[in-house]
Motif scaffolding. Structure first.
Motif, short mmCIF file in Angstrom:
data_model
loop_
_atom_site.label_atom_id
_atom_site.label_comp_id
_atom_site.label_asym_id
_atom_site.label_seq_id
_atom_site.Cartn_x
_atom_site.Cartn_y
_atom_site.Cartn_z
N SER A 272 38.76 33.87 37.52
CA SER A 272 38.33 34.85 38.72
C SER A 272 37.82 34.01 39.76
O SER A 272 38.58 34.55 41.06
CB SER A 272 37.56 35.88 38.37
N PHE A 273 37.79 33.64 39.83
CA PHE A 273 37.74 31.50 40.87
C PHE A 273 38.05 30.49 41.00
O PHE A 273 38.48 30.53 42.42
CB PHE A 273 36.10 30.60 39.80
N TYR A 274 39.53 30.52 40.24
CA TYR A 274 40.27 29.76 40.13
C TYR A 274 40.95 30.69 40.91
O TYR A 274 41.62 29.72 41.88
CB TYR A 274 41.34 29.02 39.39
N TRP A 275 41.48 31.82 41.01
CA TRP A 275 42.72 32.25 41.39
C TRP A 275 42.26 33.53 42.92
O TRP A 275 43.41 32.99 43.49
CB TRP A 275 42.96 33.51 40.01
N PHE A 276 40.87 33.70 42.53
CA PHE A 276 40.83 34.90 44.31
C PHE A 276 39.27 33.94 45.11
O PHE A 276 38.92 34.41 45.47
CB PHE A 276 40.58 36.17 43.38
N ASP A 277 39.42 32.74 44.03
CA ASP A 277 37.69 31.81 44.94
C ASP A 277 37.37 32.63 45.31
O ASP A 277 36.20 32.90 46.03
CB ASP A 277 39.01 31.75 46.36
N SER A 278 36.54 33.71 43.34
CA SER A 278 35.54 34.30 43.38
C SER A 278 34.24 33.38 42.92
O SER A 278 34.26 32.84 42.04
CB SER A 278 35.58 35.08 42.77
N ARG A 279 34.10 32.26 43.88
CA ARG A 279 32.46 31.06 43.97
C ARG A 279 31.15 31.58 43.44
O ARG A 279 30.82 30.65 42.67
CB ARG A 279 32.54 29.99 44.40
N GLU A 280 31.19 32.86 43.87
CA GLU A 280 29.29 33.46 44.27
C GLU A 280 29.46 34.15 42.55
O GLU A 280 30.38 34.74 42.64
CB GLU A 280 28.86 34.02 45.47
#
Length: 315
Positions: free
Chosen positions: A84-92
């Motif tokens: 989800s971080f890599y594909w949707f930039d959900s870093r937090e």
């Protein structure tokens, strides 16, 4: 500015990205997703095959099912969040979610280490005391070992998030991995972390460290028993029953040691090294264990090949 978890209603951490390669992260997630799908398919296949094949209803294969379940849980606790971080930039990631993920990773790793030790003992009893094997390692004893492994992991690693809970943290709160590990989170604290450091090291040594020593001791005794056999062919035949387990031990401990070395001595290494080592630690055992036991176990081979044939035929 530093903040205290008690004063911040929603503290959070930032998952690590690869400097200069942020735009390519969606493409880099493809091999990670492929490995996750392979791990899911392989471990689910192992569980289904052992359940369906009566000849595999033995302690060694029940332990293999435990490994498969642990690897499924460990991969699922981390990889979807990374994707989800890599594909949707959900870093937090929130503080509570980070502590929960950290607890699951360390606890499941401890349980897997204990199960690998139990499998080493199973091989020792089967080779060195074959007449006592059926009496010592019954199905009931195997189930109790599984429960004890789970209890051991929880009891040893539950204090890790509890020790971090009251600590204040400093910004920027950027992790060095795409998921939460105890040492990574602890290094961001703006307070004395000595109790957390001491307890974390003690827990690792008393669980993974002790297990590794006992596994090595088991194989020293196994080798002594094997070398007493007169014929080389007989020696190879007996020790070949341990090859799959030796490979599973290496698949677990080599990434674990590599990640520990990177954390301890790799502060000046590129962020890519930390991220790759973290992903290897999570996914390598989950991907390799079904392949290792699939290659070494004819019943698993036969069932999986028949399942693949049935799927191809229906399509």
């Amino acid at each position: 500015m530093p903040f205290s978890n008690s004063s911040d209603l929603s503290p959070s951490f930032i998952l690590a990205s690869i400097p200069g390669l942020e735009a390519a992260q969606s493409w880099m997630a493809i091999p990670l997703c492929s490995a996750y799908i392979l791990a899911l398919a392989g471990n689910c296949a192992v569980l289904l095959v052992v359940r369906a094949e009566p000849s595999l209803h033995a302690p060694m294969y029940f332990f293999l099912c435990m490994l498969a379940a642990i690897d499924l849980a460990l991969a699922t606790a981390t990889v979807p969040r990374v994707l989800s971080f890599y594909w949707f930039d959900s870093r937090e990631i929130s503080f509570a979610a980070c502590l929960l993920q950290m607890f699951l990773i360390h606890t499941l790793s401890a349980v897997e280490s204990t199960v690998l030790l139990a499998m080493a003992v199973d091989r020792y009893v089967a080779i060195c005391h074959p007449l006592r094997h059926a009496a010592v390692l019954t199905n009931g004893a195997t189930a109790k070992i599984g429960l004890l492994a789970l209890a051991r992991g929880v009891l040893f690693f539950l204090p890790l998030p509890l020790l971090l809970l009251p600590l204040p943290f400093c910004g920027p709160r950027v992790l060095s991995h795409s998921f939460c590990l105890h040492q990574d989170v602890m290094n961001l604290a703006c307070a004395n972390t000595t109790p957390s450091v001491v307890y974390g090291l003690t827990a690792i040594l008393l669980v993974m460290g002790l297990d590794a020593v006992l596994i090595c001791l088991s194989y020293v005794l196994i080798l002594k028993a094997v070398l007493r056999l007169a014929a080389w062919r007989e020696r190879l035949k007996v020790f070949s029953t341990c090859i799959a387990h030796v490979c599973a031990v290496l698949a677990f401990y080599v990434p674990l040691i590599g990640l520990s070395v990177v954390h301890r001595f790799g502060k000046d290494l590129a962020p890519l090294v930390h991220i790759i080592m973290g992903n290897i630690y999570i996914l390598v055992p989950a991907v390799l264990n079904p392949i290792i036991y699939g290659v070494r176990t004819k019943q698993i081979q036969r069932r999986i090949l028949s399942l693949i044939h049935w799927v191809l035929k229906t399509n």
